[in-house]
Design a protein around this motif. Sequence first.
Motif, PDB file in Angstrom:
ATOM      1  N   UNK A   1       0.848  -1.185   0.000  1.00  0.00           N
ATOM      2  CA  UNK A   1       0.000   0.000   0.000  1.00  0.00           C
ATOM      3  C   UNK A   1       0.888   1.241   0.000  1.00  0.00           C
ATOM      4  N   UNK A   2       0.503   2.209  -0.803  1.00  0.00           N
ATOM      5  CA  UNK A   2       1.262   3.447  -0.863  1.00  0.00           C
ATOM      6  C   UNK A   2       0.342   4.654  -0.886  1.00  0.00           C
ATOM      7  N   UNK A   3       0.946   5.855  -0.820  1.00  0.00           N
ATOM      8  CA  UNK A   3       0.204   7.120  -0.775  1.00  0.00           C
ATOM      9  C   UNK A   3      -0.560   7.245   0.545  1.00  0.00           C
ATOM     10  N   UNK A   4      -0.010   6.665   1.581  1.00  0.00           N
ATOM     11  CA  UNK A   4      -0.628   6.782   2.897  1.00  0.00           C
ATOM     12  C   UNK A   4      -0.115   8.041   3.603  1.00  0.00           C
ATOM     13  N   UNK A   5      -1.015   8.690   4.321  1.00  0.00           N
ATOM     14  CA  UNK A   5      -0.604   9.861   5.074  1.00  0.00           C
ATOM     15  C   UNK A   5      -0.620   9.620   6.564  1.00  0.00           C
ATOM     16  N   UNK A   6      -1.194   8.492   6.969  1.00  0.00           N
ATOM     17  CA  UNK A   6      -1.317   8.176   8.393  1.00  0.00           C
ATOM     18  C   UNK A   6      -1.306   6.665   8.562  1.00  0.00           C
ATOM     19  N   UNK A   7      -0.628   6.200   9.575  1.00  0.00           N
ATOM     20  CA  UNK A   7      -0.582   4.767   9.868  1.00  0.00           C
ATOM     21  C   UNK A   7      -1.133   4.496  11.262  1.00  0.00           C
ATOM     22  N   UNK A   8      -1.859   3.377  11.392  1.00  0.00           N
ATOM     23  CA  UNK A   8      -2.367   2.960  12.693  1.00  0.00           C
ATOM     24  C   UNK A   8      -1.848   1.574  13.090  1.00  0.00           C
ATOM     25  N   UNK A   9      -0.974   1.012  12.280  1.00  0.00           N
ATOM     26  CA  UNK A   9      -0.398  -0.306  12.588  1.00  0.00           C
ATOM     27  C   UNK A   9       1.117  -0.201  12.469  1.00  0.00           C
ATOM     28  N   UNK A  10       1.784  -1.242  12.916  1.00  0.00           N
ATOM     29  CA  UNK A  10       3.238  -1.282  12.822  1.00  0.00           C
ATOM     30  C   UNK A  10       3.690  -2.705  12.526  1.00  0.00           C
ATOM     31  N   UNK A  11       4.916  -2.881  12.056  1.00  0.00           N
ATOM     32  CA  UNK A  11       5.404  -4.224  11.732  1.00  0.00           C
ATOM     33  C   UNK A  11       5.246  -5.179  12.917  1.00  0.00           C
ATOM     34  N   UNK A  12       4.783  -6.390  12.601  1.00  0.00           N
ATOM     35  CA  UNK A  12       4.566  -7.387  13.634  1.00  0.00           C
ATOM     36  C   UNK A  12       3.112  -7.542  14.022  1.00  0.00           C
ATOM     37  N   UNK A  13       2.284  -6.550  13.673  1.00  0.00           N
ATOM     38  CA  UNK A  13       0.854  -6.646  13.981  1.00  0.00           C
ATOM     39  C   UNK A  13       0.156  -7.645  13.048  1.00  0.00           C
ATOM     40  N   UNK A  14      -0.807  -8.367  13.589  1.00  0.00           N
ATOM     41  CA  UNK A  14      -1.683  -9.209  12.763  1.00  0.00           C
ATOM     42  C   UNK A  14      -2.969  -8.429  12.544  1.00  0.00           C
ATOM     43  N   UNK A  15      -3.342  -8.254  11.282  1.00  0.00           N
ATOM     44  CA  UNK A  15      -4.482  -7.401  10.959  1.00  0.00           C
ATOM     45  C   UNK A  15      -5.566  -8.199  10.241  1.00  0.00           C
ATOM     46  N   UNK A  16      -6.791  -7.714  10.361  1.00  0.00           N
ATOM     47  CA  UNK A  16      -7.956  -8.332   9.735  1.00  0.00           C
ATOM     48  C   UNK A  16      -8.588  -7.337   8.755  1.00  0.00           C
ATOM     49  N   UNK A  17      -9.415  -7.844   7.817  1.00  0.00           N
ATOM     50  CA  UNK A  17      -9.982  -6.955   6.800  1.00  0.00           C
ATOM     51  C   UNK A  17     -10.749  -5.756   7.349  1.00  0.00           C
ATOM     52  N   UNK A  18     -11.319  -5.887   8.532  1.00  0.00           N
ATOM     53  CA  UNK A  18     -12.080  -4.761   9.091  1.00  0.00           C
ATOM     54  C   UNK A  18     -11.195  -3.757   9.833  1.00  0.00           C
ATOM     55  N   UNK A  19      -9.936  -4.089  10.052  1.00  0.00           N
ATOM     56  CA  UNK A  19      -9.032  -3.163  10.734  1.00  0.00           C
ATOM     57  C   UNK A  19      -8.666  -1.998   9.814  1.00  0.00           C
ATOM     58  N   UNK A  20      -8.378  -0.870  10.415  1.00  0.00           N
ATOM     59  CA  UNK A  20      -7.946   0.307   9.654  1.00  0.00           C
ATOM     60  C   UNK A  20      -6.420   0.383   9.708  1.00  0.00           C
ATOM     61  N   UNK A  21      -5.800   0.325   8.541  1.00  0.00           N
ATOM     62  CA  UNK A  21      -4.342   0.428   8.466  1.00  0.00           C
ATOM     63  C   UNK A  21      -3.886   1.873   8.612  1.00  0.00           C
ATOM     64  N   UNK A  22      -4.677   2.783   8.113  1.00  0.00           N
ATOM     65  CA  UNK A  22      -4.333   4.205   8.129  1.00  0.00           C
ATOM     66  C   UNK A  22      -5.271   4.948   7.196  1.00  0.00           C
ATOM     67  N   UNK A  23      -4.841   6.109   6.742  1.00  0.00           N
ATOM     68  CA  UNK A  23      -5.659   6.907   5.830  1.00  0.00           C
ATOM     69  C   UNK A  23      -4.818   7.392   4.667  1.00  0.00           C
ATOM     70  N   UNK A  24      -5.478   7.616   3.536  1.00  0.00           N
ATOM     71  CA  UNK A  24      -4.746   8.075   2.356  1.00  0.00           C
ATOM     72  C   UNK A  24      -4.243   9.497   2.582  1.00  0.00           C
ATOM     73  N   UNK A  25      -3.148   9.800   1.910  1.00  0.00           N
ATOM     74  CA  UNK A  25      -2.547  11.120   2.076  1.00  0.00           C
ATOM     75  C   UNK A  25      -3.367  12.190   1.382  1.00  0.00           C
ATOM     76  N   UNK A  26      -3.881  11.851   0.186  1.00  0.00           N
ATOM     77  CA  UNK A  26      -4.691  12.821  -0.554  1.00  0.00           C
ATOM     78  C   UNK A  26      -5.993  12.162  -1.007  1.00  0.00           C
ATOM     79  N   UNK A  27      -6.075  11.828  -2.298  1.00  0.00           N
ATOM     80  CA  UNK A  27      -7.309  11.227  -2.823  1.00  0.00           C
ATOM     81  C   UNK A  27      -7.045   9.956  -3.632  1.00  0.00           C
TER      82      UNK A  27
END
Length: 202
Positions: free
Chosen positions: A152-178
């Motif tokens: 994933x690229x063009x992210x402006x915000x992250x809510x996870x870090x390496x080592x985390x196990x994530x699920x489809x409903x989790x929020x990884x972050x938000x896009x930087x623009x559009x």
Amino acid sequence: MPRTFVRWFGLAAFAVFLAGAWRLGGSLGTAGRGEAIVLGPPAWLPPAAVRAAEAGRDRLYALVGRLKADGVLRTLFPALAPVERPAPVAFRSPLDGAVFVSSASGAGILIETEAQAAVHPVAEGWVLQAADDAALGIRLSILHPDGTVSVYGHLGELRVRPGNWVYPDDVLGRVRERSLYLALERDGRALSPTDVIRFDPR
């Protein structure tokens, strides 16, 4: 268990030797006479040795069956274990709502979306890497159970870090623009996201 295994392994070797002797004896006894070869102990083999070999064979079979049932053989000899293929992964769009997909440089795609839209993983998995990229801004990589890696690229915000196990409903972050950059890789080869993910055009 190791001493027992070694002891029965020795008996197995002795049984294999006797089986070879029986085969050789039967072959020599019928060679040239056109008779069927019957595997059995040669006449020169003492009956006590035959009984010992048969007892060792039966004990070996019993031991192997017990080890197999307990899962020990799979632990000691992984090559004997059946190859288990990972279950197929159902990928989905990393963004909520309708999106418009356009081509991008390289193997990935650009997904146009709303400003500051939340980004989800395309499937559950393990966060491999999160780093700043000159072309992609914040770049995030996730390893999925079937061996696929989503990027994933063009992210402006992250809510996870390496080592985390994530699920489809989790929020990884938000896009930087559009827009969001998305790429998929498996076995070192690029996969087209549009081949495995359904995107609804705007």
